[in-house]
Design a protein around this motif. Structure first.
Motif, short mmCIF file in Angstrom:
data_model
loop_
_atom_site.label_atom_id
_atom_site.label_comp_id
_atom_site.label_asym_id
_atom_site.label_seq_id
_atom_site.Cartn_x
_atom_site.Cartn_y
_atom_site.Cartn_z
N LYS A 5 -30.66 15.80 2.72
CA LYS A 5 -29.62 16.24 3.34
C LYS A 5 -28.32 15.48 3.14
O LYS A 5 -27.18 15.79 2.76
CB LYS A 5 -29.96 16.76 4.69
CG LYS A 5 -30.59 17.99 4.43
CD LYS A 5 -30.94 18.27 6.27
CE LYS A 5 -32.14 19.36 6.30
NZ LYS A 5 -32.74 19.48 7.83
N THR A 32 -35.12 6.92 8.83
CA THR A 32 -34.79 8.13 8.57
C THR A 32 -35.77 9.14 8.15
O THR A 32 -37.01 8.34 7.54
CB THR A 32 -33.40 8.28 7.49
OG1 THR A 32 -33.11 9.64 7.85
CG2 THR A 32 -33.56 7.91 6.30
N GLU A 53 -34.01 14.29 6.13
CA GLU A 53 -32.37 13.79 6.63
C GLU A 53 -31.88 13.25 5.49
O GLU A 53 -30.67 13.33 5.20
CB GLU A 53 -32.69 12.87 7.85
CG GLU A 53 -33.05 13.51 9.35
CD GLU A 53 -33.28 12.59 10.37
OE1 GLU A 53 -33.01 13.07 11.68
OE2 GLU A 53 -33.80 11.37 10.05
#
Length: 166
Positions: A139, A132, A136
């Motif tokens: 969030k 990731t 990302e």
């Protein structure tokens, strides 16, 4: 005879981790010994009393402040060691039921471990896998913290009310 001392010494990153972890826990312990935690707890309590909040919004404010303060900590253990008691004492002082608030603080202590790529010991390893991006992770960590806290606050609150914890 499984490992020799030379085998152990070759793992420099493990020794580095242990050294930094020990320093973080030591700093958190000294924050308490020097009275900073008691002072901070009193300041939190006084601020909440000035706002005139009842125990429910006051305890939610404390809970969320405690959890999201983890963005500035690189160790879950150091965060909990340094801040749990201050926030718990402040929560009890504003009227939160002790067992209910302890359970909520314990839930927040667990949930905060997913907030960032440095939030707990395993996070850098998982992030380093390249699965990731940093954006990302942040969030998803924030979104999951909101969802999980809602589950704990609403469903957990109902369940703990049934059990008589508040």
């Amino acid at each position: 005879g499984v490992l020799t001392w030379d085998d152990v010494l070759t793992h420099k990153s493990a020794w580095d981790t242990i050294t930094w972890f020990a320093a973080l826990v030591m700093m958190a312990t000294f924050l308490n010994k020097l009275g900073l935690i008691a002072w901070f707890s009193s300041a939190l309590q006084a601020s909440i009393e000035q706002m005139g909040l009842s125990w429910i919004p006051a305890s939610m404010f404390l809970l969320l402040s405690y959890m999201y303060a983890h963005y500035i900590f690189a160790s879950t253990t150091a965060h909990i060691t340094a801040m749990f008691s201050a926030f718990y004492i402040a929560g009890i002082a504003v009227g939160a039921p002790p067992m209910y608030f302890a359970l909520m603080m314990a839930a927040a202590s667990s949930i905060m471990m997913t907030l960032t790529h440095y939030a707990t010991g395993t996070s850098p390893i998982i992030y380093g896998s390249g699965y990731t991006t940093l954006g990302e992770w942040w969030k998803a960590g924030f979104a999951m913290s909101v969802i999980n806290m809602l589950i704990f606050i609403v469903l957990g609150g109902i369940w703990w009310k049934i059990l008589g914890y508040w």
